[in-house]
Design an enzyme around this catalytic site. Sequence first.
Site, PDB file in Angstrom:
ATOM      1  N   SER A   1       0.883  -1.139   0.043  1.00 53.71           N
ATOM      2  CA  SER A   1      -0.076  -0.171  -0.054  1.00 53.71           C
ATOM      3  C   SER A   1       0.915   1.334  -0.043  1.00 53.71           C
ATOM      4  O   SER A   1       1.953   1.212   0.505  1.00 53.71           O
ATOM      5  CB  SER A   1      -0.846   0.141   1.393  1.00 53.71           C
ATOM      6  OG  SER A   1      -1.444   1.140   1.442  1.00 53.71           O
TER       7      SER A   1
ATOM      8  N   TYR B   1      -1.317  -0.544  10.527  1.00 54.68           N
ATOM      9  CA  TYR B   1      -1.476  -1.161   8.935  1.00 54.68           C
ATOM     10  C   TYR B   1      -0.343  -0.605   8.285  1.00 54.68           C
ATOM     11  O   TYR B   1       0.274  -1.484   7.442  1.00 54.68           O
ATOM     12  CB  TYR B   1      -2.765  -0.692   8.605  1.00 54.68           C
ATOM     13  CG  TYR B   1      -3.074  -1.072   7.322  1.00 54.68           C
ATOM     14  CD1 TYR B   1      -3.457  -2.247   6.716  1.00 54.68           C
ATOM     15  CD2 TYR B   1      -3.294   0.273   6.214  1.00 54.68           C
ATOM     16  CE1 TYR B   1      -3.929  -2.146   5.368  1.00 54.68           C
ATOM     17  CE2 TYR B   1      -3.431  -0.322   4.986  1.00 54.68           C
ATOM     18  CZ  TYR B   1      -3.769  -1.308   4.347  1.00 54.68           C
ATOM     19  OH  TYR B   1      -3.994  -1.588   3.226  1.00 54.68           O
TER      20      TYR B   1
HETATM   21  P1  NAP Z   1     -11.626  -6.232   0.345  1.00 52.32           P
HETATM   22  O1  NAP Z   1     -12.375  -5.735  -0.811  1.00 52.32           O
HETATM   23  O2  NAP Z   1     -12.073  -5.901   1.516  1.00 52.32           O
HETATM   24  O3  NAP Z   1     -11.266  -7.719  -0.132  1.00 52.32           O
HETATM   25  C1  NAP Z   1     -10.382  -8.326   0.999  1.00 52.32           C
HETATM   26  C2  NAP Z   1     -10.377  -9.843   0.693  1.00 52.32           C
HETATM   27  O4  NAP Z   1      -9.550 -10.587   1.622  1.00 52.32           O
HETATM   28  C3  NAP Z   1     -11.508 -10.502   0.600  1.00 52.32           C
HETATM   29  O5  NAP Z   1     -11.639 -11.649  -0.142  1.00 52.32           O
HETATM   30  C4  NAP Z   1     -11.734 -11.070   2.069  1.00 52.32           C
HETATM   31  O6  NAP Z   1     -12.511 -12.055   2.102  1.00 52.32           O
HETATM   32  C5  NAP Z   1     -10.125 -11.522   2.272  1.00 52.32           C
HETATM   33  N1  NAP Z   1      -9.551 -11.478   3.524  1.00 52.32           N
HETATM   34  C6  NAP Z   1      -9.725 -10.343   4.464  1.00 52.32           C
HETATM   35  N2  NAP Z   1      -9.149 -11.060   5.796  1.00 52.32           N
HETATM   36  C7  NAP Z   1      -8.551 -12.189   5.593  1.00 52.32           C
HETATM   37  C8  NAP Z   1      -7.761 -13.095   5.920  1.00 52.32           C
HETATM   38  N3  NAP Z   1      -7.799 -12.906   7.507  1.00 52.32           N
HETATM   39  N4  NAP Z   1      -7.716 -14.401   5.661  1.00 52.32           N
HETATM   40  C9  NAP Z   1      -8.008 -14.600   4.470  1.00 52.32           C
HETATM   41  N5  NAP Z   1      -8.818 -13.760   3.779  1.00 52.32           N
HETATM   42  C10 NAP Z   1      -8.825 -12.459   4.075  1.00 52.32           C
HETATM   43  O7  NAP Z   1     -10.374  -5.393   0.296  1.00 52.32           O
HETATM   44  P2  NAP Z   1      -9.169  -4.948  -0.999  1.00 52.32           P
HETATM   45  O8  NAP Z   1      -9.210  -3.191  -1.099  1.00 52.32           O
HETATM   46  O9  NAP Z   1      -9.674  -5.827  -2.100  1.00 52.32           O
HETATM   47  O10 NAP Z   1      -7.665  -5.237  -0.460  1.00 52.32           O
HETATM   48  C11 NAP Z   1      -6.896  -6.296  -0.870  1.00 52.32           C
HETATM   49  C12 NAP Z   1      -5.451  -5.727  -0.547  1.00 52.32           C
HETATM   50  O11 NAP Z   1      -5.262  -4.315  -1.006  1.00 52.32           O
HETATM   51  C13 NAP Z   1      -5.109  -5.692   0.608  1.00 52.32           C
HETATM   52  O12 NAP Z   1      -3.696  -6.031   1.119  1.00 52.32           O
HETATM   53  C14 NAP Z   1      -5.298  -4.139   1.000  1.00 52.32           C
HETATM   54  O13 NAP Z   1      -4.134  -3.866   2.230  1.00 52.32           O
HETATM   55  C15 NAP Z   1      -4.566  -3.648  -0.066  1.00 52.32           C
HETATM   56  N6  NAP Z   1      -4.751  -2.045  -0.411  1.00 52.32           N
HETATM   57  C16 NAP Z   1      -6.359  -1.911  -0.673  1.00 52.32           C
HETATM   58  C17 NAP Z   1      -6.298  -0.483  -0.826  1.00 52.32           C
HETATM   59  C18 NAP Z   1      -7.800   0.071  -1.035  1.00 52.32           C
HETATM   60  O14 NAP Z   1      -7.857   1.310  -0.978  1.00 52.32           O
HETATM   61  N7  NAP Z   1      -8.760  -0.786  -1.222  1.00 52.32           N
HETATM   62  C19 NAP Z   1      -5.362   0.418  -0.844  1.00 52.32           C
HETATM   63  C20 NAP Z   1      -4.009  -0.004  -0.574  1.00 52.32           C
HETATM   64  C21 NAP Z   1      -3.921  -1.286  -0.428  1.00 52.32           C
HETATM   65  P3  NAP Z   1     -13.078 -12.859   3.742  1.00 52.32           P
HETATM   66  O15 NAP Z   1     -13.875 -11.535   4.337  1.00 52.32           O
HETATM   67  O16 NAP Z   1     -14.044 -13.910   3.142  1.00 52.32           O
HETATM   68  O17 NAP Z   1     -11.880 -13.285   4.147  1.00 52.32           O
END
Ligand code: NAP
Length: 278
Positions: free
Chosen positions: A170, A183
């Site tokens: 991130s 985080y």
């Molecule tokens: P999201 O839409 O909330 O999706 C998160 C995914 O991870 C879901 O499939 C969730 O499914 C799974 N998950 C969460 N906790 C878990 C655990 N303990 N074990 C296994 N699976 C787990 O989030 P996203 O925005 O796509 O985020 C994905 C990545 O991008 C993360 O690494 C996040 O830090 C990074 N990121 C996101 C942003 C942003 O603005 N969205 C920015 C920078 C970085 P379940 O609930 O079924 O487990």
Amino acid sequence: MSIPFLGEECFATAGTWASIPATMKPLIHLEGKVALVTGGSRGIGEAIARAYGLAGAEVAIASRKKQGVDEAAERLRKEGITVEPYACHAGKPAELDALVESVIKRFGRIDVLVNNAATNPHFGPMMTADEPAFDKTFEVNVKGYLHLARRVAGHLVDRGAPGSLVFVSSVVGLAAAPLQGIYGMTKAAVISMTRTLALELGPSRIRVNAIAPGLIETKFSQALVNNEDISRRILDRTPLGRVGQPDEIASAALYLASDAASFVTGHTLVVDGGMTIA
Ligand code: NAP
């Protein structure tokens, strides 16, 4: 000659991916590869699984909730993608071991790993984070990433096969962000892990890269996107002036996993609409 972004253009013009002569195939494809994507049930992980599948990979997706990951697999199958869903907690080493075993049993191997599942239970000042929240964030975002990377890299080394590991970090791993300090520490650790693993695994032809997304519209970022004050402050310093979409991270993940990035390792690709340049 323009390089098609995904396999889709080739499907449209040539019928099937397989019918295209090897010499004409673009570098950005994953034909013949097996990819494992954690956090694949929605958001960025689902978008990466879709991009990989459309580019020719067989895909395994994992997340905690069986129903969520099953539903994502159904959506992807409707798009012609070969995909298998797995329930797995990314912070539990025994479940990660079982995941790797199951994927290898189902597909015969793993060539590409995307460590993407992450958590952020403490949204607030670092001064007020309690120890359970601290431990949970590190267990999933750092220890889980390293555990799975080691398992998949070990499998690649045993096979003597080249591979690609992609870690979703991130921009808050690169710059301080209010209320996201714990985080942010884990995401900085992921960038460090990327560089050191790239150093250690390079001789085994395993490339390791990270992606640092800016603000991307997903369930994870809802609290930020819906907070007018925070999102205004972020967008004010984002040259492209908007929130990003999961597909825009998926295209970076596809590039890093493909042969188009064959000489790229230890790199963190920032995909943030320019937010961190100033
Ligand atoms: P999201 O839409 O909330 O999706 C998160 C995914 O991870 C879901 O499939 C969730 O499914 C799974 N998950 C969460 N906790 C878990 C655990 N303990 N074990 C296994 N699976 C787990 O989030 P996203 O925005 O796509 O985020 C994905 C990545 O991008 C993360 O690494 C996040 O830090 C990074 N990121 C996101 C942003 C942003 O603005 N969205 C920015 C920078 C970085 P379940 O609930 O079924 O487990």
